[in-house]
Write an enzyme that holds these catalytic residues in place. Structure first.
Site, PDB file in Angstrom:
ATOM      1  N   SER A  84      69.958 148.282   6.997  1.00 48.90           N
ATOM      2  CA  SER A  84      70.274 147.010   6.362  1.00 48.90           C
ATOM      3  C   SER A  84      71.286 147.246   5.238  1.00 48.90           C
ATOM      4  CB  SER A  84      68.988 146.344   5.863  1.00 48.90           C
ATOM      5  OG  SER A  84      69.205 144.987   5.580  1.00 48.90           O
ATOM      6  N   ASP A 131      68.101 140.226  16.000  1.00 43.58           N
ATOM      7  CA  ASP A 131      68.176 140.366  14.545  1.00 43.58           C
ATOM      8  C   ASP A 131      68.848 139.120  13.984  1.00 43.58           C
ATOM      9  OD1 ASP A 131      68.459 141.033  11.900  1.00 43.58           O
ATOM     10  OD2 ASP A 131      69.211 143.052  12.272  1.00 43.58           O
ATOM     11  N   TYR A 164      69.106 153.698  -0.015  1.00 41.53           N
ATOM     12  CA  TYR A 164      69.157 152.236   0.131  1.00 41.53           C
ATOM     13  C   TYR A 164      70.070 151.640  -0.940  1.00 41.53           C
ATOM     14  CZ  TYR A 164      67.779 147.427   0.947  1.00 41.53           C
ATOM     15  OH  TYR A 164      67.804 146.085   1.238  1.00 41.53           O
ATOM     16  N   HIS A 221      65.169 142.648  13.033  1.00 44.93           N
ATOM     17  CA  HIS A 221      65.655 143.464  11.920  1.00 44.93           C
ATOM     18  C   HIS A 221      64.774 144.683  11.680  1.00 44.93           C
ATOM     19  CE1 HIS A 221      68.375 143.951   8.587  1.00 44.93           C
ATOM     20  NE2 HIS A 221      67.387 144.072   7.736  1.00 44.93           N
TER      21      HIS A 221
END
Length: 718
Positions: free
Chosen positions: A561, A648, A480, A684
């Site tokens: 993301s 989203d 991430y 999302h």
């Protein structure tokens, strides 16, 4: 399985006259028209892409087995930690495969097997399970419940109200709410909340004009009192909190995802019929982070990183004198992750040490250490800690990579010597039939990045009698690296299922940009240092190869993301290093991300192309969309699967649509597939129904099986 030699990708229209100017430079943006999700060309492009992607995913030879075993693995009872509101004890519950969690309640927490009453069931609100609960709060006496519902995964939600005593649904509905819950006043006659009630902004545009309101139950939302608005700063968003004793309202406007100013209003003599009290502006800059922990009278306790506390500390503010003092000082190595008030004068502090949690209790007045929870299993994450500031009970849940959770129950007990005790015991073990923790093993390593920084990484595998390091293991590398978010040792059925299907290893890299080592680690991977995030991740793959776990064509990288930005950027930087890439709801257009929805709040992490030439050049140097190229000499990009959703409204689907159009235009001749999967009635990720989760994960593993030519181990017995 041999890959199809050539894919007949849809030909997206390239607008030759579409440019965006930055600092005198004209940047082509030929697919800008795809930014409108409701335009016919966008809908046609999505439909054409899905017609290629879904048949490919359905062609995996082991698809039915993959789906059946995943469904079986998910079919186990799931419980949250209990919490008390009024005379009831509530918990979230899913008996197995329900699309959404149910909220149930009992009269007593003593018996975990006591038959529970269903209090809220969002599964009854839609046939396809796409309406989910987004927030939950109760009045002081527990008689009124405020709950948010979201449709199709959207960040927008509606706050509804229910009489928790009679079960009656109240007529009040608060709409146009985003990034806000509801906090009751002391009397339980209304709630404070933030919304975009008067905003002209829609789903796609940048969000503006959020205000903080008070809604009085039984009245129209149109009559709600504006508690705070900041018209000179329309992009700021509000975080608010009513203090535990209901004396204060804390309003914390934020211009990004982290830093806040702090306003405090004294509610002691206020009622909805009176003018709202004047706020005291106690923090006037955006230099640090603040989160309310507790208060004793006018002495407010905050978790903050002010005054150089890069790993956070607890500090007190005396509202009468305006004086700040340290209560629990900053630790040079361990991160103060979160804190909960307990039993009147205690503070439970959860620390983060080398990406693992440990718990301690401190005196709320002196800051002295009172107790350490030394008997917890190692290498775990405290996923939830429930208690009340004025009561002695507590519950908490610990998870690990190989255990979906153990819930503990405890009580603060005073002793004759004056030193309290904190006995706790196992309240509930959460188990998955057919999945045993002892069948898996986890190793934490620290590998060198490009600048010799030591980066932690967890390596998860099945416990095998033979050597794992054979240079040929299927490897899922996950990361991430952004927004101060830490990747903790948490249970994921996704990772366990990967190991059950393909063997090999799952590697979780704790790269810079995250919060694993506090503010320094976060700032080491943001703005003009964002490239460290990508190089840390690349170094993780190189380490796994060097240590003979795997080889490039056996590595699949995955991120969502900000993690989608990560894996897409790494594919551009090192297309030779990976066999496949899964990019979920990724931020891929770094020149336009901030102009839509909540994107302006990400500028603190990414920077903006408008702020100066240096930042523009830096964003251009790694923006995934703008760094795609036609690879020379027969080279290919890894097999790529982009995943996005039509609803989203956080990272809009145009990021993925532009990217897939451009890479198919440049490299549509390569044998490795370049695909996009666009989900309908989904957002999302939050609130996604179980049925859609199963379909999505099945498609991911089918893509991995085909593109990495993996055999599926059909040994699972469910």
């Amino acid at each position: 399985m041999k890959l199809q030699p050539v894919f007949n990708y849809p030909k997206a229209f390239r607008d030759p006259d579409s440019f965006v100017e930055y600092h005198g430079e004209m940047v082509p943006d030929p697919y800008q028209y795809l930014e409108d999700p409701d335009a016919e060309p966008t809908k046609e492009f999505v439909e054409a892409q899905n017609k290629i992607t879904y048949p490919f995913l359905k062609s995996a030879p082991s698809r039915e087995y993959i789906k059946a075993t995943l469904t079986a693995m998910l079919n186990y009872p799931k419980f949250s930690v209990p919490f008390r509101e009024g005379e009831f004890w509530y918990h979230y519950y899913n008996p197995g495969l329900r699309n959404q969690y149910i909220i149930r309640r009992t009269k007593s927490p003593d018996d975990p097997n006591e038959e529970a009453e269903v209090f809220l069931d969002p599964n009854a609100l839609s046939e396809d399970g796409t309406i989910s609960l987004s927030s939950l709060s109760f009045s002081k006496d527990g008689s009124i419940c405020a709950y948010g519902i979201s449709e199709a995964g959207s960040d927008w939600h509606v706050i509804c109200f229910k009489n928790a005593v009679t079960g009656e649904e109240l007529p009040d509905k608060l709409r146009k709410v985003k990034f806000s819950s509801a906090d009751f006043n002391k009397e339980g006659t209304g709630v404070f909340y933030a919304c975009y009630k008067d905003s002209k902004s829609g789903t796609s545009e940048g969000l503006r004009d959020q205000k903080l309101y008070f809604h009085r139950l039984g009245t129209s939302q149109d009559e709600d009192l504006v508690v705070m608005e900041l018209p000179d700063n329309p992009e700021w968003i509000f975080s608010s909190h009513v203090s535990d004793d209901f004396r204060y309202l804390l309003a914390m406007p934020m211009k990004d995802c982290h830093h806040a100013q702090v306003y405090i209003a004294d509610l002691t003599n206020w009622s909805p019929e009176k003018p709202f009290p004047v706020f005291q502006h106690v923090v006037k800059d955006f230099d640090h982070q603040y989160s309310y922990v507790a208060n004793h009278g006018s002495r407010i306790i905050f978790r903050t990183n002010r005054d150089g506390a890069v790993n956070y500390k607890l500090a007190t503010l005396d509202l009468d004198s305006g004086v700040w003092e340290d209560l629990i000082p900053h630790h040079s190595q361990d991160v103060l992750d979160f804190c909960q008030p307990l039993a009147g004068d205690k503070l439970v502090v959860c620390w983060l040490k080398n990406v693992q949690h440990f718990l301690q209790v401190f005196d709320a007045t002196s800051g002295q250490l009172v107790y350490s929870f030394d008997d917890l299993p190692p290498c775990g994450t405290i996923q939830s800690f429930q208690c009340r500031h004025d009561e002695t009970w507590f519950f908490f849940k610990q998870v690990t990579f190989t255990s979906p959770g153990t819930i503990f129950k405890g009580e603060v007990i005073s002793s004759d010597e004056g030193q309290p005790a904190f006995p706790f015991e196992v309240y509930r073990e959460i188990n998955i039939p057919g999945v045993r923790s002892k069948d898996y093993e986890m190793t934490q390593v620290f590998y060198p990045s490009h600048d010799a920084t030591k980066v932690p990484m967890f390596i998860l595998s099945k416990r095998l009698p033979n050597n794992l390091k054979n240079g040929n293991q299927p490897t899922l590398l996950y990361g991430y690296g952004g927004f101060n978010h830490s990747l903790m040792p948490e249970f994921s059925i996704t990772w366990i299922h990967f190991l059950s299907l393909f063997g090999g290893v799952v590697a979780i890299a704790n790269i810079r940009g995250g919060g694993e080592y506090g503010r320094v680690w976060h700032e080491g991977g943001k703005r003009l240092k964002k490239m460290n995030t990508f190089k840390d991740f690349i170094a993780a793959a190189e380490y796994l190869i060097k240590e003979n776990y795997t080889k490039p064509d056996k590595i699949v990288i995955q991120g969502a993301s900000n993690g989608g930005l990560l894996v897409a950027a790494c594919c551009n930087l090192r297309p030779d290093l990976f066999g496949a890439s899964i990019t979920r709801v990724g931020v891929l257009d770094m020149l336009r991300y901030h102009k839509f929805s909540i994107g302006h709040a990400w500028i603190d992490d990414y920077g903006s192309p408008e702020e100066d030439k240096e930042m523009f050049n830096y964003l251009m140097s790694y923006s995934p969309l703008h760094n795609l190229r036609k690879l020379p000499g027969g080279q290919e990009y890894p097999s790529i699967l982009l995943m996005t959703a039509d609803h989203d409204d956080r990272v809009l689907p145009f990021h993925s649509l532009k990217y897939i159009a451009e890479i198919q235009h440049l490299m549509g001749h390569q044998k490795r597939p370049l695909l996009i999967r666009v989900e309908t009635r989904a957002g999302h990720g939050k609130g996604k129904p179980t049925g859609k989760v199963i379909e999505e994960l099945t498609d991911i593993w089918c893509f991995v099986q085909i593109t990495l030519a993996l055999n599926v181990s059909k040994t699972m017995d469910f």
